[in-house]
Write an enzyme that holds these catalytic residues in place. Structure first.
Site, PDB file in Angstrom:
ATOM      1  N   CYS A  89      -1.835  96.237  28.087  1.00 46.28           N
ATOM      2  CA  CYS A  89      -1.430  94.918  27.626  1.00 46.28           C
ATOM      3  C   CYS A  89       0.075  94.765  27.843  1.00 46.28           C
ATOM      4  O   CYS A  89       0.803  95.754  27.808  1.00 46.28           O
ATOM      5  CB  CYS A  89      -1.719  94.632  26.167  1.00 46.28           C
ATOM      6  SG  CYS A  89      -3.446  94.785  25.716  1.00 46.28           S
ATOM      7  N   ARG A 133      -0.389  96.358  33.574  1.00 41.48           N
ATOM      8  CA  ARG A 133      -0.708  96.994  32.293  1.00 41.48           C
ATOM      9  C   ARG A 133      -1.993  96.456  31.690  1.00 41.48           C
ATOM     10  O   ARG A 133      -2.480  96.970  30.693  1.00 41.48           O
ATOM     11  CB  ARG A 133       0.431  96.754  31.304  1.00 41.48           C
ATOM     12  CG  ARG A 133       1.709  97.386  31.741  1.00 41.48           C
ATOM     13  CD  ARG A 133       2.753  97.208  30.689  1.00 41.48           C
ATOM     14  NE  ARG A 133       2.508  98.111  29.589  1.00 41.48           N
ATOM     15  CZ  ARG A 133       3.320  99.103  29.268  1.00 41.48           C
ATOM     16  NH1 ARG A 133       4.398  99.316  29.949  1.00 41.48           N
ATOM     17  NH2 ARG A 133       3.058  99.881  28.252  1.00 41.48           N
ATOM     18  N   TRP A 154      -5.564  93.818  28.047  1.00 39.81           N
ATOM     19  CA  TRP A 154      -6.583  94.800  28.437  1.00 39.81           C
ATOM     20  C   TRP A 154      -7.438  94.983  27.194  1.00 39.81           C
ATOM     21  O   TRP A 154      -6.968  95.504  26.183  1.00 39.81           O
ATOM     22  CB  TRP A 154      -5.908  96.105  28.850  1.00 39.81           C
ATOM     23  CG  TRP A 154      -6.839  97.124  29.391  1.00 39.81           C
ATOM     24  CD1 TRP A 154      -7.217  97.270  30.699  1.00 39.81           C
ATOM     25  CD2 TRP A 154      -7.499  98.165  28.661  1.00 39.81           C
ATOM     26  NE1 TRP A 154      -8.078  98.332  30.815  1.00 39.81           N
ATOM     27  CE2 TRP A 154      -8.274  98.911  29.590  1.00 39.81           C
ATOM     28  CE3 TRP A 154      -7.527  98.562  27.326  1.00 39.81           C
ATOM     29  CZ2 TRP A 154      -9.054  99.999  29.227  1.00 39.81           C
ATOM     30  CZ3 TRP A 154      -8.315  99.652  26.963  1.00 39.81           C
ATOM     31  CH2 TRP A 154      -9.057 100.358  27.915  1.00 39.81           C
ATOM     32  N   ASN A 204       0.416  94.402  21.143  1.00 39.52           N
ATOM     33  CA  ASN A 204      -0.095  95.564  21.883  1.00 39.52           C
ATOM     34  C   ASN A 204      -0.388  96.638  20.869  1.00 39.52           C
ATOM     35  O   ASN A 204       0.370  96.812  19.909  1.00 39.52           O
ATOM     36  CB  ASN A 204       0.952  96.110  22.855  1.00 39.52           C
ATOM     37  CG  ASN A 204       1.129  95.239  24.066  1.00 39.52           C
ATOM     38  OD1 ASN A 204       0.431  94.241  24.237  1.00 39.52           O
ATOM     39  ND2 ASN A 204       2.073  95.610  24.906  1.00 39.52           N
ATOM     40  N   GLY A 205      -1.437  97.423  21.124  1.00 37.99           N
ATOM     41  CA  GLY A 205      -1.791  98.505  20.205  1.00 37.99           C
ATOM     42  C   GLY A 205      -3.135  98.225  19.567  1.00 37.99           C
ATOM     43  O   GLY A 205      -3.864  97.327  19.994  1.00 37.99           O
ATOM     44  N   GLU A 215      -7.526 115.807  41.792  1.00 42.70           N
ATOM     45  CA  GLU A 215      -6.716 114.595  41.885  1.00 42.70           C
ATOM     46  C   GLU A 215      -7.245 113.701  43.017  1.00 42.70           C
ATOM     47  O   GLU A 215      -7.301 112.475  42.882  1.00 42.70           O
ATOM     48  CB  GLU A 215      -5.243 114.973  42.115  1.00 42.70           C
ATOM     49  CG  GLU A 215      -4.301 113.822  42.406  1.00 42.70           C
ATOM     50  CD  GLU A 215      -4.159 112.823  41.256  1.00 42.70           C
ATOM     51  OE1 GLU A 215      -4.712 113.037  40.174  1.00 42.70           O
ATOM     52  OE2 GLU A 215      -3.485 111.794  41.481  1.00 42.70           O
ATOM     53  N   LYS A 268      -8.469 109.863  42.546  1.00 39.11           N
ATOM     54  CA  LYS A 268      -7.900 108.735  43.310  1.00 39.11           C
ATOM     55  C   LYS A 268      -9.016 107.886  43.907  1.00 39.11           C
ATOM     56  O   LYS A 268      -9.008 106.668  43.830  1.00 39.11           O
ATOM     57  CB  LYS A 268      -7.009 109.210  44.472  1.00 39.11           C
ATOM     58  CG  LYS A 268      -5.682 109.832  44.159  1.00 39.11           C
ATOM     59  CD  LYS A 268      -4.693 108.903  43.556  1.00 39.11           C
ATOM     60  CE  LYS A 268      -4.919 108.798  42.069  1.00 39.11           C
ATOM     61  NZ  LYS A 268      -3.910 109.238  41.188  1.00 39.11           N
ATOM     62  N   GLU A 323     -11.032 105.884  41.304  1.00 30.17           N
ATOM     63  CA  GLU A 323     -10.295 104.799  40.658  1.00 30.17           C
ATOM     64  C   GLU A 323     -10.215 103.538  41.497  1.00 30.17           C
ATOM     65  O   GLU A 323     -10.389 102.443  40.992  1.00 30.17           O
ATOM     66  CB  GLU A 323      -8.842 105.242  40.423  1.00 30.17           C
ATOM     67  CG  GLU A 323      -8.603 105.931  39.154  1.00 30.17           C
ATOM     68  CD  GLU A 323      -7.137 106.264  39.030  1.00 30.17           C
ATOM     69  OE1 GLU A 323      -6.467 105.646  38.218  1.00 30.17           O
ATOM     70  OE2 GLU A 323      -6.657 107.155  39.762  1.00 30.17           O
ATOM     71  N   HIS A 367     -23.001 127.860  42.547  1.00 33.18           N
ATOM     72  CA  HIS A 367     -23.586 128.023  41.210  1.00 33.18           C
ATOM     73  C   HIS A 367     -24.248 126.731  40.734  1.00 33.18           C
ATOM     74  O   HIS A 367     -24.479 126.570  39.534  1.00 33.18           O
ATOM     75  CB  HIS A 367     -22.518 128.485  40.222  1.00 33.18           C
ATOM     76  CG  HIS A 367     -21.941 129.824  40.577  1.00 33.18           C
ATOM     77  ND1 HIS A 367     -22.679 130.975  40.535  1.00 33.18           N
ATOM     78  CD2 HIS A 367     -20.717 130.177  41.044  1.00 33.18           C
ATOM     79  CE1 HIS A 367     -21.931 131.995  40.941  1.00 33.18           C
ATOM     80  NE2 HIS A 367     -20.732 131.529  41.254  1.00 33.18           N
ATOM     81  N   LYS A 400      -2.519 100.401  33.562  1.00 28.61           N
ATOM     82  CA  LYS A 400      -1.542 101.476  33.579  1.00 28.61           C
ATOM     83  C   LYS A 400      -1.026 101.660  32.155  1.00 28.61           C
ATOM     84  O   LYS A 400      -0.971 100.708  31.400  1.00 28.61           O
ATOM     85  CB  LYS A 400      -0.392 101.104  34.510  1.00 28.61           C
ATOM     86  CG  LYS A 400       0.358 102.324  34.985  1.00 28.61           C
ATOM     87  CD  LYS A 400       1.020 102.070  36.293  1.00 28.61           C
ATOM     88  CE  LYS A 400       1.699 103.298  36.813  1.00 28.61           C
ATOM     89  NZ  LYS A 400       0.796 104.185  37.545  1.00 28.61           N
TER      90      LYS A 400
HETATM   91  C1  F6R Z   1      -4.517 108.049  37.667  1.00 28.18           C
HETATM   92  C2  F6R Z   1      -3.757 107.503  36.574  1.00 28.18           C
HETATM   93  C3  F6R Z   1      -4.067 107.968  35.185  1.00 28.18           C
HETATM   94  C4  F6R Z   1      -2.749 108.381  34.513  1.00 28.18           C
HETATM   95  C5  F6R Z   1      -2.997 108.718  33.034  1.00 28.18           C
HETATM   96  C6  F6R Z   1      -1.739 109.220  32.358  1.00 28.18           C
HETATM   97  O1  F6R Z   1      -4.154 107.471  38.874  1.00 28.18           O
HETATM   98  O2  F6R Z   1      -2.889 106.700  36.770  1.00 28.18           O
HETATM   99  O3  F6R Z   1      -4.996 109.009  35.171  1.00 28.18           O
HETATM  100  O4  F6R Z   1      -2.251 109.482  35.202  1.00 28.18           O
HETATM  101  O5  F6R Z   1      -3.465 107.586  32.371  1.00 28.18           O
HETATM  102  O6  F6R Z   1      -0.698 108.287  32.453  1.00 28.18           O
HETATM  103  P1  F6R Z   1       0.797 108.679  32.177  1.00 28.18           P
HETATM  104  O7  F6R Z   1       1.207 109.617  33.264  1.00 28.18           O
HETATM  105  O8  F6R Z   1       1.545 107.397  32.205  1.00 28.18           O
HETATM  106  O9  F6R Z   1       0.815 109.363  30.850  1.00 28.18           O
END
Ligand code: F6R
Length: 605
Positions: free
Chosen positions: A2, A27, A73, A99-100, A480, A484, A487, A503, A600
């Site tokens: 948010c 966000r 969000w 937010n929160g 990772e 990627k 996502e 296994h 994010k």
């Molecule tokens: C993956 C991604 C998320 C963040 C996770 C932690 O591409 O962006 O998995 O890595 O939400 O976010 P931060 O690093 O901001 O604590």
């Protein structure tokens, strides 16, 4: 998660709010709204959907010198116009963006309903508007201060009231609120990104603080009305960081930013002569660096995987047992906090709630926590006892790319530093310093493979299921890579240690489920080739990331990645996988920078 933005000053707030919200859209982006105070009236416009839709929906006549806006969000209630912020009290006098998460929202909603208040949304936030408007005082700041002690949970809020149309009241508890101080105008936002176009002078509110913003300035107090003094600080980001330039998407731009970002994080930190790294913010004496017996790294998502690479580096170079665990799990298992362990919290945003709560839990039990954080002045950075800033620059795409890579580089610096106060020889230290210095140019070489990788994306990134495998150093890289792809392309991707394939997961291998295999030229190379043979024998297709072209009998395609010093190889091996995910998502027509359901900076539990 948010975004909040607010403005008070001589200009019309509406374009400022819309532009600020567009910058915060990474966000959260399922609904958006603005509330404007002008000519004694409060006018609110909200839409389900993106800020662009809100901008189209806002009538030209909506204008005023004071306003607040929000991009959401969803946590409580589906994305809808009713649930979008700002929320307003029944008389249309007070508007709130938040937010929160308010944990006692149900209880507060029930009380309000019992008192005859009609709630029009399913959100936790709406209670704030009703509760604040109901306080029998003329001053909005005081009303806010009287309500907040009854709120259990986290909040960053901005509030306007038509009875005091010259001001915004903002408050923070666990969710960032930043004031932007301009010339006869004040801004408030949940993120500096919404402010940097207008001012570089900012004030980060602390938990438990309430601020009043007018065109003439701001004041801050604690909830019990004690005045606090908060001189503005200068933020070190450029407005240009917020443009995708000619790259089409921020994700692609940020992938291409990596040579520069890595160069920046290394600047001034490498000591060729003594083969070590200097990390000014650690706040650890050499003796303290020698004394702890374990390292525990905590972060979420990509930060956790970067931490896994970091733990391997620390264990390998400094010979201290080290591991990485998701902060979101750690905090709930009543963890034993060991005074001889160095805890390290990792976060790009510095606002991930699970990671912040983990830091607080460790500190509560007497542990010491270092932060490896990108966002300067963020909650986690401020909470930690010392740490390393990434200096990766702002990361705007929801999917982490450059912050992931830079985090792994900073862990290599930390590992080198710890190793050199322990047993690593100066010669090995110098070898690693040279290896680190070479990384930006090597990343530049990998970026030149983009056309090849874009071609492979159709074959390996767009089928229903993809397997990612790696062994030891390659294992977090595989994890990772799979994250990627999931996502941004929404393709189901499963990451497994190559050693574990037989296994169980080997049963999934078929011509329809390709494997992306991380095969560095290390001491496990032959073991990896055996695994590839087992996959090929079951008709599986293989894309290998390796330091040399693999035989066609073992891999259908190879992406040849430059060799780093062996310990640093994972830093480079992840980059082609970012490009694979990006190009798969583009081919599938997805909104790369705003993947569905995500946001994010996950500031909720
Ligand atoms: C993956 C991604 C998320 C963040 C996770 C932690 O591409 O962006 O998995 O890595 O939400 O976010 P931060 O690093 O901001 O604590």
């Amino acid at each position: 998660m948010c975004g909040i933005v607010g403005y008070v000053g001589p200009r019309d707030c509406v374009p400022i709010l819309l532009e600020g919200l567009a910058r915060l859209e990474y966000r959260g982006y399922d609904s958006a709204g603005v509330a404007v105070v002008g000519r004694g009236k409060l006018r609110v416009r909200k839409v389900k959907g993106r800020v662009g839709q809100l901008a189209q929906d806002v009538p030209a006549r909506l204008s005023g010198p004071v306003g607040i806006g929000h991009t959401r969000w969803a946590t409580h209630g589906v994305p809808s116009e009713e649930n979008a912020h700002p929320h307003v009290d029944g008389s249309g006098r007070v508007a709130v963006v938040h937010n929160g998460v308010i944990e006692n929202a149900e209880e507060l909603r029930a009380k309000l309903t019992a008192n005859g208040v009609v709630l029009v949304s399913e959100t936790d936030t709406e209670v704030l508007a009703h509760l604040i408007a109901a306080v029998d005082v003329d001053d909005i700041e005081e009303a806010v201060r009287r309500v907040l002690p009854d709120i259990v949970g986290t909040y960053g809020i901005a509030v306007v009231d038509t009875r005091q149309p010259d001001r915004i009241v903002a408050a923070r508890n666990g969710s960032p609120v930043i004031l932007g101080v301009g010339d006869k105008e004040l801004f408030v936002a949940s993120d500096v990104m919404a402010l940097v176009r207008h001012t570089s002078q900012v004030v980060h509110l602390e938990d438990g603080e309430v601020a009043v913003l007018t065109a003439d300035g701001f004041s801050t107090r604690t909830l019990d009305a004690t005045v606090t003094t908060r001189p503005p600080t200068t933020v070190d980001v450029e407005d240009d960081d917020y443009q995708a330039e000619g790259y089409g998407h921020f994700m692609r731009k940020e992938i291409h930013d990596q040579p520069t970002a890595v160069e920046r994080t290394l600047r001034g930190r490498l000591d060729e002569r003594f083969g070590t790294a200097h990390l000014g913010g650690l706040n650890l004496t050499p003796r303290e660096s020698r004394e702890f017996k374990r390292v525990k790294i905590l972060g979420c998502g990509s930060a956790h995987y970067a931490g896994q690479i970091g733990a391997q580096l620390i264990e390998e170079l400094a010979r201290v047992p080290a591991d990485s665990e998701p902060a979101s799990e750690f905090r709930y298992r009543n963890p034993l906090i060991d005074p001889d362990t160095l805890y390290v919290a990792v976060s790009q945003s510095g606002e991930t709630y699970d990671t912040l709560a983990t830091v607080q839990e460790i500190q509560r039990k007497g542990g010491r926590v270092l932060g490896v954080v990108n966002a300067v002045g963020s909650s986690i950075a401020r909470q930690c006892d010392g740490g390393i800033y990434l200096h990766a620059g702002p990361e705007i795409s929801v999917t982490s790319t450059k912050a992931f890579t830079v985090t792994t580089v900073d862990f290599a610096l930390l590992a080198l530093h710890l190793a050199r106060v322990r047993d690593l020889s100066p010669a090995d230290g110098q070898r690693l310093v040279r290896g680190l210095r070479a990384l930006p140019a090597q990343i530049g070489e990998i970026l030149k493979l983009e056309d090849q990788i874009a071609g492979l994306a159709a074959e390996y990134g767009t089928c229903p299921n993809v397997m990612f495998i790696g062994r030891v150093r390659g294992w977090p890289v595989a994890r990772e890579g799979a994250l990627k792809l999931k996502e941004v392309s929404y393709v189901h991707a499963e990451a497994y240690p190559a050693s574990e394939l037989k296994h169980g997961p080997l049963a999934l291998i078929s011509p329809e489920t390709p494997t992306v295999a991380i095969v560095p030229d290390d001491e496990l190379y032959d073991k990896n080739l055996t695994t590839l043979g087992e996959i090929k024998a079951r008709g599986g297709r293989i894309l290998a990331l390796a330091h040399r072209e693999l035989p066609a009998a073992l891999a259908d395609h190879t992406i040849v990645v430059p060799r780093a010093e062996p310990e640093l190889d994972p830093i480079l091996l992840g980059i082609p996988l970012q490009m694979l995910a990006y190009h798969a998502a583009v081919l599938l027509g997805h909104d790369v920078d705003h993947p569905r359901n995500l946001a994010k900076s996950v500031t909720v539990e």
